[in-house]
Write an enzyme that holds these catalytic residues in place. Structure first.
Site, PDB file in Angstrom:
ATOM      1  CB  SER A 149      -9.552   0.539   0.729  1.00 48.88           C
ATOM      2  OG  SER A 149      -8.825   0.636  -0.274  1.00 48.88           O
TER       3      SER A 149
ATOM      4  CG  HIS B 273      -5.288   3.748   1.376  1.00 48.96           C
ATOM      5  ND1 HIS B 273      -4.913   2.471   1.008  1.00 48.96           N
ATOM      6  CD2 HIS B 273      -6.586   3.766   1.279  1.00 48.96           C
ATOM      7  CE1 HIS B 273      -5.946   1.922   0.518  1.00 48.96           C
ATOM      8  NE2 HIS B 273      -6.980   2.889   0.685  1.00 48.96           N
TER       9      HIS B 273
ATOM     10  CG  ASP C  59      -2.196   0.778   0.854  1.00 47.86           C
ATOM     11  OD1 ASP C  59      -2.411   2.029   1.019  1.00 47.86           O
ATOM     12  OD2 ASP C  59      -3.302   0.061   0.910  1.00 47.86           O
TER      13      ASP C  59
END
Ligand SMILES: [Ca+2]
Ligand SMILES: [Ca+2]
Ligand SMILES: [Ca+2]
Length: 709
Positions: free
Chosen positions: A398, A224, A174
């Site tokens: 996600s 994220h 990520d």
């Protein structure tokens, strides 16, 4: 690694130059090779190349500036993945560099490809190079995040299995991981002990050459990845409210997306391949990839696309790979890499268990049913990066994906013998099937009419069930008998591990009268072994330093000295106790210590010589090349109007071919328009809002806005 690779490739360049002096017999050998009649190689049938010019059709869309500009850089180059009919060697790399001035970025071995940059008007020549079978667009992938919804309350902590992920290691592929966040900095939330949760980090975006996993301190410049990491394995500290799915699991950070949350296929695949390379060193068993493609180009995805092939290879290599379905809403919106056949594609559920309106739906381009499973992904509270102790709510597939990866960590603790395919099958079999229109969150679908249907394109196999999945994994061979218990007697030291020196051992106490006691290391190549000398009625068991050394020296690429994780279980009849997992640190590797040191010093001396020699040769070669009449081909700006292209093309021949490509692509674009037009206003708006675009206007405006993107 890179400087070494460069100098080695320099060495090979010289070898190749020498080869030019002898007659070339390779083409003759190639001619004798026949491809099977009934099964054509994938590159001859792939949807990526409908006009069979050996160039991914999306390359032309990118050159024409469709689906956003910026695909061609200021030097007129475009990022591509070059596929070969064999595993490419350094010679292939050099051949690309020398014949068409290709800039190599990565050479992979899990898939037969090289990533790099080529001048647009050399694209056709690229396909002529021996061994090259297809030129794919180096597409883009980005975080799959929905709007942030503040939410306070209970988190997705799964109920009572006894397992918290101890020993399991999950890679988060990520934007990075903020390993200073209180919920991600250590395992025991005690600053007195040095027991990091993030045990390795690789950053192919900014420091691709630092590959050993421990050179770069973990970080996140986007947020994220940290959120995802917390969902998989956050401890919930300091308040212990928003606990991750496997709070005692450890993490490996693989930063493949930049501070803007996006990255190229090439870099993402470098991170995926690194994860496989380090699977024994860090015991990585699962990986979570919450990324997907933006825009129309990626919707033309195909199962043969490089990232999909890499994803399938990861599963085959023993890593359960979870990939977000995407947040594009509506049928047929699962693109690369969620469309890969073998990976575990995860859709997102709202808190009420109904499919989230944004969750992408199958089928894939090949009409395969996806996703595989659905997991809670809306309003999930998890660590907020660079806040130290803060938490924030996010929604999206996600968020569902790392949750499912956390569940895999629990399953592996319950049974380290299961394969990634077992993980997928168990999750699918134990999930609760939901019809497409469950809770009226979606339209009914044809599958809803099939009795006892098991998978549809909205929920996959349905809502994933955590306790059932873990129980099923645990009971693969033995039933679980909580009447037998194992506890640790040895005291951990300041790194929260049991240190074992020669002559010492790790001591456990046993209850429940086990007939047999077994142990193993966490390494996926290891198996359970009977503890020799255990007798019925024994109330203690010891794993000795000698036993550890004997076992660890059987595992290639594993250092005996250092950190390891071992498991112990008691057996009685058809049942086993829960697995006792212990983090240990092996001190000294006698009795083979002398041999190991001698060998490694010889190897070291030899490699030092090789590195030195190849550096010298590489350096010479660079000087040679710099001095040679190395012609730069700038992309001239003559002002002729060619289609809606973002580059100006100088080669007349090339331009003619290009114009043909663009006109056929315009037809494709019309079908994209038709697809958009079939969507409801609600669906269009959700796509727009996900891309942070305005949702106002009539339906025709919304369609146009998407097409203009
Ligand atoms: Ca083509
Ligand atoms: Ca902590
Ligand atoms: Ca600690």
């Amino acid at each position: 690694m890179l400087p070494l690779m460069r100098s080695l490739s320099g060495l090979f360049a010289i070898v190749v130059m020498c080869l030019f002096l002898v007659p070339i017999s390779a083409p003759l050998a190639m001619a004798g090779e026949e491809s099977s009649v009934d099964e054509l190689p994938w590159w001859e049938t792939t949807n990526m190349d409908k006009d069979r010019d050996q160039i991914h059709d999306a390359v032309w869309m990118a050159v024409a500036g469709m689906s956003g500009g910026d695909w061609v850089d200021d030097d007129g180059r475009i990022g591509v993945i070059v596929d070969f009919d064999h595993t490419p060697t350094e010679e292939d790399e050099v051949l690309l560099e020398n014949s068409i001035d290709f800039i190599v970025q990565w050479r992979y071995h899990l898939i037969d490809s090289i990533a790099g940059k080529v001048a647009v008007d050399h694209l056709f020549e690229l396909t002529e190079i021996e061994g090259v079978v297809l030129v794919e667009l180096d597409g883009r992938l980005e975080v799959q995040m929905e709007d942030v919804v503040p939410y306070h309350g209970v988190d997705t902590v799964w109920e009572e299995t006894g397992y918290t992920g101890t020993g399991s290691v999950v890679a988060i592929i990520d934007t990075g991981i903020d390993s200073d966040h209180a919920g991600l900095d250590d395992l025991d939330d005690n600053n007195e002990t040095d027991d990091p949760k993030v045990i390795a980090f690789y950053d192919p975006v900014n420091t691709p050459a630092l590959t050993n996993g421990t050179e770069v301190k973990a970080y996140d410049d986007q947020g994220h990845g940290t959120h995802c990491a917390g969902i998989t394995a956050g401890t919930g500290a300091p308040e212990m409210v928003h606990v991750g799915v496997a709070p005692q699991a450890q993490l490996v950070g693989v930063k493949v997306l930049d501070s803007g949350g996006s990255g190229s296929f090439a870099t993402v695949m470098a991170g995926m391949e690194w994860t496989v390379e380090k699977k024994h060193v860090f015991n990585i068993r699962a990986a979570s990839m919450s990324l997907g493609g933006p825009g129309a180009i990626e919707w033309t995805s195909s199962e043969e696309e490089s990232v999909n092939r890499m994803g399938n290879r990861m599963m085959a290599e023993g890593i359960a790979l979870f990939i977000a379905a995407g947040n594009s809403a509506g049928p047929g919106t699962i693109g690369t890499p969620g469309s890969a056949e073998d990976v575990i594609t995860v859709g997102s559920l709202d808190k009420n268990g109904a499919i989230a309106p944004y969750s992408s739906e199958g089928p894939t381009e090949e009409n395969r049913v996806k996703p595989n499973i659905a997991f809670i992904g809306s309003d999930v509270m998890a660590p907020d990066f660079n806040t130290g102790t803060g938490y924030t709510a996010k929604s999206g597939t996600s968020m569902a994906t790392p949750g499912a990866a956390g569940l895999a960590a629990l399953m592996y603790q319950a049974n380290p013998d299961i394969s990634p395919f077992d993980v997928r099958n168990i999750m699918q079999e134990t999930s609760i099937y939901r019809q497409c229109h469950y809770m009226l969150a979606n339209q009914p679908c044809a599958e809803d009419l099939i009795p006892k249907n098991r998978q549809n394109n909205v929920y996959g196999h349905g809502e994933t069930r955590s306790p059932e999945s873990v129980a099923e994994a645990a009971n693969y061979v033995y039933g679980l008998d909580m009447g037998m218990n194992i506890s640790l007697i040895s005291e951990p030291t300041l790194d929260n591990k049991i240190h074992v020196s020669p002559g010492e051992g790790i001591d456990y106490s046993l209850t429940g009268d086990p007939v047999e006691v077994q142990w193993r290391t966490w390494d996926m190549r290891d198996t359970w072994m009977d503890l020799v000398g255990h007798d019925l009625g024994d109330e203690e068991a010891t794993i000795t330093h000698t036993m550890l050394v004997d076992r660890l020296q059987e595992l290639p690429d594993v250092e005996i000295e250092g950190n390891h994780t071992i498991l112990l279980r008691s057996l009685r009849g058809p049942n086993a106790s829960a697995n006792m997992v212990t983090h240990i640190h092996v001190m000294g590797s006698e009795p083979i210590q002398d041999i190991v040191e001698e060998t490694s010093s010889t190897v070291f001396a030899l490699s030092a010589i090789i590195v030195l020699m190849s550096t010298i040769i590489g350096g010479l070669l660079i000087i040679l090349m710099r001095n040679s009449n190395y012609e730069e081909i700038p992309f001239e700006d003559d002002n002729e109007d060619v289609a809606p292209t973002s580059v100006t093309l100088t080669d007349i021949d090339f331009k003619a071919k290009f114009d043909t490509k663009i006109s056929s692509l315009s037809e494709n674009l019309k079908s994209t328009e038709a697809a958009y037009s079939k969507m409801t206003v609600q669906e269009l708006k959700s796509i727009l809002s996900e891309r942070n675009m305005s949702t106002s206007g009539r339906k025709a405006d919304l369609v146009q806005r998407l097409l203009d993107e």
